[in-house]
Design a protein around this motif. Structure first.
Motif, short mmCIF file in Angstrom:
data_model
loop_
_atom_site.label_atom_id
_atom_site.label_comp_id
_atom_site.label_asym_id
_atom_site.label_seq_id
_atom_site.Cartn_x
_atom_site.Cartn_y
_atom_site.Cartn_z
N ARG A 276 0.87 -1.18 0.00
CA ARG A 276 0.00 0.00 0.00
C ARG A 276 0.90 1.22 0.00
NH1 ARG A 276 -2.64 2.64 4.74
NH2 ARG A 276 -1.51 1.07 5.91
N LYS A 277 0.65 2.17 -0.92
CA LYS A 277 1.49 3.34 -1.09
C LYS A 277 0.84 4.55 -0.42
CE LYS A 277 3.64 6.04 -4.75
NZ LYS A 277 3.81 6.18 -6.20
N ILE A 278 1.64 5.29 0.36
CA ILE A 278 1.16 6.49 1.03
C ILE A 278 2.09 7.64 0.63
CG2 ILE A 278 0.71 7.60 3.25
CD1 ILE A 278 0.49 4.72 4.42
N ASP A 279 1.51 8.72 0.06
CA ASP A 279 2.27 9.90 -0.33
C ASP A 279 1.91 11.06 0.58
OD1 ASP A 279 3.67 8.99 -2.70
OD2 ASP A 279 1.70 8.86 -3.64
N ASN A 280 2.91 11.83 1.00
CA ASN A 280 2.72 13.00 1.84
C ASN A 280 3.64 14.11 1.37
OD1 ASN A 280 0.95 12.13 4.18
ND2 ASN A 280 2.51 10.54 4.23
N ALA A 281 3.25 15.35 1.67
CA ALA A 281 4.11 16.51 1.39
C ALA A 281 3.74 17.62 2.35
CB ALA A 281 3.93 16.98 -0.06
N MET A 282 4.75 18.35 2.80
CA MET A 282 4.54 19.51 3.66
C MET A 282 5.57 20.57 3.30
SD MET A 282 3.88 17.82 7.39
CE MET A 282 2.81 19.07 8.03
N THR A 283 5.15 21.83 3.35
CA THR A 283 6.05 22.95 3.10
C THR A 283 6.19 23.75 4.38
OG1 THR A 283 5.47 23.02 0.76
CG2 THR A 283 6.43 25.02 1.70
N PHE A 284 7.43 24.14 4.68
CA PHE A 284 7.74 24.86 5.91
C PHE A 284 8.40 26.19 5.58
CE2 PHE A 284 7.48 20.45 7.03
CZ PHE A 284 6.90 20.44 8.29
N ALA A 285 8.12 27.19 6.42
CA ALA A 285 8.73 28.52 6.31
C ALA A 285 9.42 28.84 7.64
CB ALA A 285 7.66 29.56 6.01
N PRO A 286 10.42 29.69 7.62
CA PRO A 286 11.07 30.06 8.88
C PRO A 286 10.05 30.60 9.88
CG PRO A 286 12.34 30.88 7.01
CD PRO A 286 11.05 30.35 6.46
N ALA A 287 10.23 30.23 11.16
CA ALA A 287 9.27 30.60 12.21
C ALA A 287 9.74 31.77 13.06
CB ALA A 287 8.99 29.39 13.09
N GLY A 288 10.86 32.39 12.68
CA GLY A 288 11.32 33.54 13.44
C GLY A 288 12.29 33.19 14.56
N LYS A 289 12.57 31.91 14.75
CA LYS A 289 13.57 31.45 15.71
C LYS A 289 14.62 30.68 14.92
CE LYS A 289 10.46 30.86 19.62
NZ LYS A 289 10.03 29.97 20.68
N PRO A 290 15.87 30.72 15.36
CA PRO A 290 16.90 30.00 14.60
C PRO A 290 16.58 28.52 14.48
CG PRO A 290 17.90 31.40 16.30
CD PRO A 290 16.40 31.41 16.52
N ASN A 291 16.63 28.02 13.25
CA ASN A 291 16.47 26.59 12.96
C ASN A 291 15.10 26.02 13.31
OD1 ASN A 291 19.25 26.47 12.14
ND2 ASN A 291 19.74 26.60 14.32
N VAL A 292 14.08 26.88 13.38
CA VAL A 292 12.71 26.45 13.64
C VAL A 292 11.85 26.90 12.47
CG1 VAL A 292 10.72 26.59 15.19
CG2 VAL A 292 13.04 26.57 16.14
N PHE A 293 10.97 26.01 12.00
CA PHE A 293 10.12 26.26 10.85
C PHE A 293 8.69 25.87 11.18
CE2 PHE A 293 14.38 25.16 9.64
CZ PHE A 293 14.71 26.05 8.63
N LYS A 294 7.73 26.56 10.59
CA LYS A 294 6.31 26.26 10.77
C LYS A 294 5.73 25.82 9.44
CE LYS A 294 1.88 28.25 11.97
NZ LYS A 294 1.10 29.44 12.19
N ALA A 295 4.92 24.77 9.46
CA ALA A 295 4.25 24.33 8.24
C ALA A 295 3.33 25.44 7.75
CB ALA A 295 3.45 23.05 8.49
N VAL A 296 3.40 25.74 6.46
CA VAL A 296 2.62 26.86 5.92
C VAL A 296 1.12 26.57 5.94
CG1 VAL A 296 4.52 27.73 4.51
CG2 VAL A 296 2.89 26.12 3.51
N ASP A 297 0.73 25.30 6.00
CA ASP A 297 -0.69 24.97 6.04
C ASP A 297 -1.16 24.56 7.43
OD1 ASP A 297 0.60 22.54 6.15
OD2 ASP A 297 -0.74 21.54 4.75
N SER A 298 -0.39 24.88 8.47
CA SER A 298 -0.81 24.56 9.84
C SER A 298 -2.09 25.31 10.18
CB SER A 298 0.28 24.94 10.85
OG SER A 298 1.28 23.97 10.91
N THR A 299 -2.96 24.61 10.88
CA THR A 299 -4.22 25.19 11.33
C THR A 299 -4.44 24.78 12.78
OG1 THR A 299 -5.48 23.26 10.60
CG2 THR A 299 -5.25 25.06 9.02
N ASP A 300 -5.50 25.26 13.34
CA ASP A 300 -5.88 24.85 14.69
C ASP A 300 -6.41 23.41 14.59
OD1 ASP A 300 -7.10 24.32 17.11
OD2 ASP A 300 -8.11 26.26 17.23
N PRO A 301 -5.72 22.42 15.17
CA PRO A 301 -6.15 21.03 15.01
C PRO A 301 -7.51 20.73 15.63
CG PRO A 301 -4.34 21.16 16.57
CD PRO A 301 -4.51 22.53 15.98
#
Length: 178
Positions: free
Chosen positions: A87-112
């Motif tokens: 069974r094949k599972i494909d995923n993708a996520m894009t991250f942008a800098p979060a304003g702290k060194p070496n920390v990134f936030k997913a651009v499509d993050s929402t309130d879970p």
């Protein structure tokens, strides 16, 4: 309900630990560009409640590429081997800098709680860690952690998933840079 609260408490505690300053300074972290490339390999999944290793084989493919101003996209494919061929599972996520060194936030993050997921990434040393917190329609949550550690010829992957029942899945694999 108790298991869910315990899992959620653990998730938030681990998330806080993941976002805390590391022992070394930010300069010791590998730049994100060192993770760019395609990596292929295999891994084995272990469930806390299952010893069915035949079903636990995984083919792993990861692509990490630049995105936007200082960010990155990670695409990964997992093929779960089973008696029916897989069974094949494909995923993708894009991250942008979060304003702290070496920390990134997913651009499509929402309130879970409303719908979706909250995801962030960080680099410590030669390890890129991605955390994903999700909540289902009935309020049950799931926390996933992907650790990708650079090695001499590729990367080592460790994936952990915890759900409200306390079920834990761990996938470990080795991938070679292509």
């Amino acid at each position: 309900m108790r298991a869910f609260l315990l899992a959620l408490t653990c998730a938030f505690a681990l998330a806080a630990a993941a976002m805390a300053p590391s022992r070394g300074d930010a300069e010791s972290a590998a730049p994100i560009k060192e993770f760019f490339g395609q990596f292929k390999g295999q891994g084995i999944a272990k469930n806390r409640d299952s010893l069915d290793f035949y079903r636990s084989l995984r083919d792993l493919d990861t692509i990490i590429e630049p995105a936007g101003e200082g960010g990155f996209t990670v695409k990964w494919t997992t093929v779960i081997r089973d008696g029916d061929g897989g069974r094949k599972i494909d995923n993708a996520m894009t991250f942008a800098p979060a304003g702290k060194p070496n920390v990134f936030k997913a651009v499509d993050s929402t309130d879970p709680i409303v719908k979706g997921h909250y995801a962030w990434a960080r680099i410590e040393g030669r390890t890129l860690t991605i955390n994903v917190l999700e909540m289902g329609d009935e309020g049950g949550g799931r926390w996933q952690v992907y650790e990708r550690r650079l090695t001499g010829d590729g990367m080592e992957l460790t994936f952990r998933r915890l759900d409200p029942t306390g079920a834990l899945r761990i996938v470990s694999g080795k991938l070679k840079r292509q």
